[in-house]
Design a protein around this motif. Structure first.
Motif, PDB file in Angstrom:
ATOM      1  N   PRO A 263     -24.785  35.167 -77.013  1.00  0.00           N
ATOM      2  CA  PRO A 263     -23.787  35.208 -76.144  1.00  0.00           C
ATOM      3  C   PRO A 263     -24.341  36.585 -75.545  1.00  0.00           C
ATOM      4  CG  PRO A 263     -23.578  34.774 -78.281  1.00  0.00           C
ATOM      5  CD  PRO A 263     -25.139  34.658 -78.349  1.00  0.00           C
TER       6      PRO A 263
ATOM      7  N   ARG B 179     -25.852  35.964 -72.500  1.00  0.00           N
ATOM      8  CA  ARG B 179     -24.964  34.391 -71.476  1.00  0.00           C
ATOM      9  C   ARG B 179     -24.206  35.512 -70.541  1.00  0.00           C
ATOM     10  NH1 ARG B 179     -21.896  30.402 -74.294  1.00  0.00           N
ATOM     11  NH2 ARG B 179     -20.636  29.784 -72.447  1.00  0.00           N
TER      12      ARG B 179
ATOM     13  N   SER C 289     -19.045  39.879 -77.070  1.00  0.00           N
ATOM     14  CA  SER C 289     -19.776  38.616 -76.376  1.00  0.00           C
ATOM     15  C   SER C 289     -19.475  37.425 -76.546  1.00  0.00           C
ATOM     16  CB  SER C 289     -20.850  38.950 -75.895  1.00  0.00           C
ATOM     17  OG  SER C 289     -21.615  39.803 -75.061  1.00  0.00           O
ATOM     18  N   ARG C 290     -19.467  37.203 -78.134  1.00  0.00           N
ATOM     19  CA  ARG C 290     -19.209  36.140 -78.819  1.00  0.00           C
ATOM     20  C   ARG C 290     -17.862  35.957 -78.907  1.00  0.00           C
ATOM     21  NH1 ARG C 290     -20.876  34.895 -85.676  1.00  0.00           N
ATOM     22  NH2 ARG C 290     -20.749  32.943 -85.335  1.00  0.00           N
TER      23      ARG C 290
ATOM     24  N   LEU D  27     -16.494  34.494 -75.592  1.00  0.00           N
ATOM     25  CA  LEU D  27     -17.939  33.368 -75.405  1.00  0.00           C
ATOM     26  C   LEU D  27     -16.886  32.139 -75.859  1.00  0.00           C
ATOM     27  CD1 LEU D  27     -20.706  34.172 -74.045  1.00  0.00           C
ATOM     28  CD2 LEU D  27     -18.867  33.441 -72.343  1.00  0.00           C
ATOM     29  N   GLN D  28     -16.130  32.479 -77.368  1.00  0.00           N
ATOM     30  CA  GLN D  28     -15.249  31.730 -77.904  1.00  0.00           C
ATOM     31  C   GLN D  28     -13.802  30.802 -77.342  1.00  0.00           C
ATOM     32  OE1 GLN D  28     -14.914  33.281 -81.462  1.00  0.00           O
ATOM     33  NE2 GLN D  28     -17.041  32.618 -82.103  1.00  0.00           N
TER      34      GLN D  28
END
Length: 419
Positions: free
Chosen positions: A326, A329, A377-378, A381-382
């Motif tokens: 993540p 990304r 980031s995780r 991006l969820q």
């Protein structure tokens, strides 16, 4: 395929390995840049700081040998892979590529200029953007040619420094010229200390404009290195070595077992010859030292990549390194946020901790910040398709606003009531 088919790559279409490698490179970039956030940018170019002692000296040496110059090259390698992905998708969609890629490079240049002049003068995005304008000329080149061109292009930079070192004794007034350069760098260090450590935001911006001139002057050396890594990255992607690493096991074994150890040996030889840089002196010895360091940086970068891919081939490695995807990304967003947060903490117009964090403590600070970025980031991006900077970059590239939020999950309908 219809004209509307060429779109930003969807999450399920991404090459997960590239995201992991970007996340890994992002952590290394932060470790490399910490010295230049905490103190004057020009001070981070000097190799081992001779004024340090104890744990600070050990950490400074380790970062110089294992990190400095190894991760901006990895980032450039990944940029070249991204170019190759875009070119392949445009070709598959039957769409012209040049206009799309021009907008992409111009957008990156704009983001890089804003970053370099308003946030932090150690920016690398401007260099990447300027060099990237050359890449469409190689859009149809086969992988083997790309690899050879990339290696030759990269080696042009150390060859230039080595040649300059050899010729220095024959250039009239060379020592006086170098002494003047040393004095100019000393003045730059003093100006950066004043502007970034004690000045307000306006003073920092003025200094960043001065620093930007130095960035542009360094393009004669840094430019070929970046271009070489771009081409090598495109070669690796086009050859299938990234999407199908198992089919290129001999290549990666060679990078792990031969190229990385040899690169480390060259880096240690460079460090042993001259661990610290004096801006007022340059001759054959200094040319050899810098050339060895540059060659070592590319070799170690490739070795690091090979070890990451090897680790991803194991269950434990895939689980641990997969957490970096993540952050990878959102690499552009995270890179910019690193600069915003660190200048806010260390610069005089922020919390004012400039030159107050010991060198040994800079590594745990960087690792803690990066761990927060990985978790954030995780979370992001969820909920969203892209990071904020990635959204802006893609919107300009494809010349239309991209959908940002992920669609709400479709819940299964309720079962019919029992009779």
């Amino acid at each position: 395929m219809t004209a509307a088919a060429l779109q930003p790559i969807a999450a399920h279409e991404r090459i997960a390995t590239l995201d992991v490698l970007r996340g890994f490179a992002l952590g290394g970039i932060l470790l490399m840049n910490m010295e230049a956030f905490v103190g004057p940018l020009a001070g981070s170019y000097t190799g081992l700081d001779p004024a340090l002692a104890g744990a600070d000296r050990i950490v400074d040496g380790l970062v110089y040998v294992f990190v400095q110059g190894k991760f901006f090259t990895l980032f450039a390698l990944l940029f070249g892979m991204g170019f190759a992905v875009m070119a392949q998708r445009a070709d598959a969609a039957g769409r012209p590529f040049a206009g799309l890629y021009l907008r992409r490079s111009l957008a990156l240049l704009g983001i890089g200029l804003a970053h370099a002049l308003l946030v932090w003068s150690g920016d690398v995005l401007v260099t990447y953007a300027l060099v990237s304008f050359l890449l469409p000329a190689f859009a149809e080149a086969p992988p083997r040619l790309l690899a050879w061109l990339g290696a030759l292009c990269y080696l042009a930079a150390p060859a230039l420094l080595l040649g300059l070192g050899l010729a220095s004794t024959a250039i009239p007034g060379w020592d006086a010229m170098m002494a003047a350069q040393g004095e100019a760098m000393a003045q730059t260090l003093a100006a950066q200390r004043q502007a970034y450590g004690a000045g307000d935001f306006a003073a920092a911006v003025v200094q960043r404009f001065d620093d930007f001139g130095m960035t542009l002057s360094n393009l004669t050396v840094i430019g070929p290195m970046v271009a070489g890594m771009f081409l090598l990255g495109a070669a690796l992607l086009r050859s299938g070595a990234i999407a199908q690493p198992a089919r290129h096991a001999r290549l990666y074994a060679w990078l792990r077992r031969a190229v990385l150890p040899l690169g480390l040996g060259l880096m240690l030889a460079s460090f042993r010859l001259e661990p610290s840089t004096d801006f007022g002196v340059f001759g054959l010895r200094q040319g050899v030292v810098q050339a060895l360091g540059m060659v070592a940086g590319a070799m170690m970068c490739l070795g690091y990549m090979a070890w990451v891919l090897r680790a991803l081939d194991t269950a434990t490695g895939a689980r641990l390194l997969g957490t970096l995807a993540p952050a990878g990304r959102m690499a552009l967003t995270n890179y910019l946020v690193q600069s915003l947060l660190c200048t806010g903490v260390f610069y005089g117009y922020g919390l004012g901790f400039f030159e107050r964090l010991p060198r040994a403590w800079q590594v745990p600070f960087a690792l803690a910040l990066f761990a927060l970025q990985v978790r954030y980031s995780r979370w992001w991006l969820q909920r969203f398709r892209f990071g904020p900077a990635e959204w802006l970059w893609r919107s300009i590239t494809y010349w239309r606003l991209q959908p940002m939020r992920l669609p709400a999950p479709v819940l299964p309908s309720s079962p019919p009531p029992l009779p």
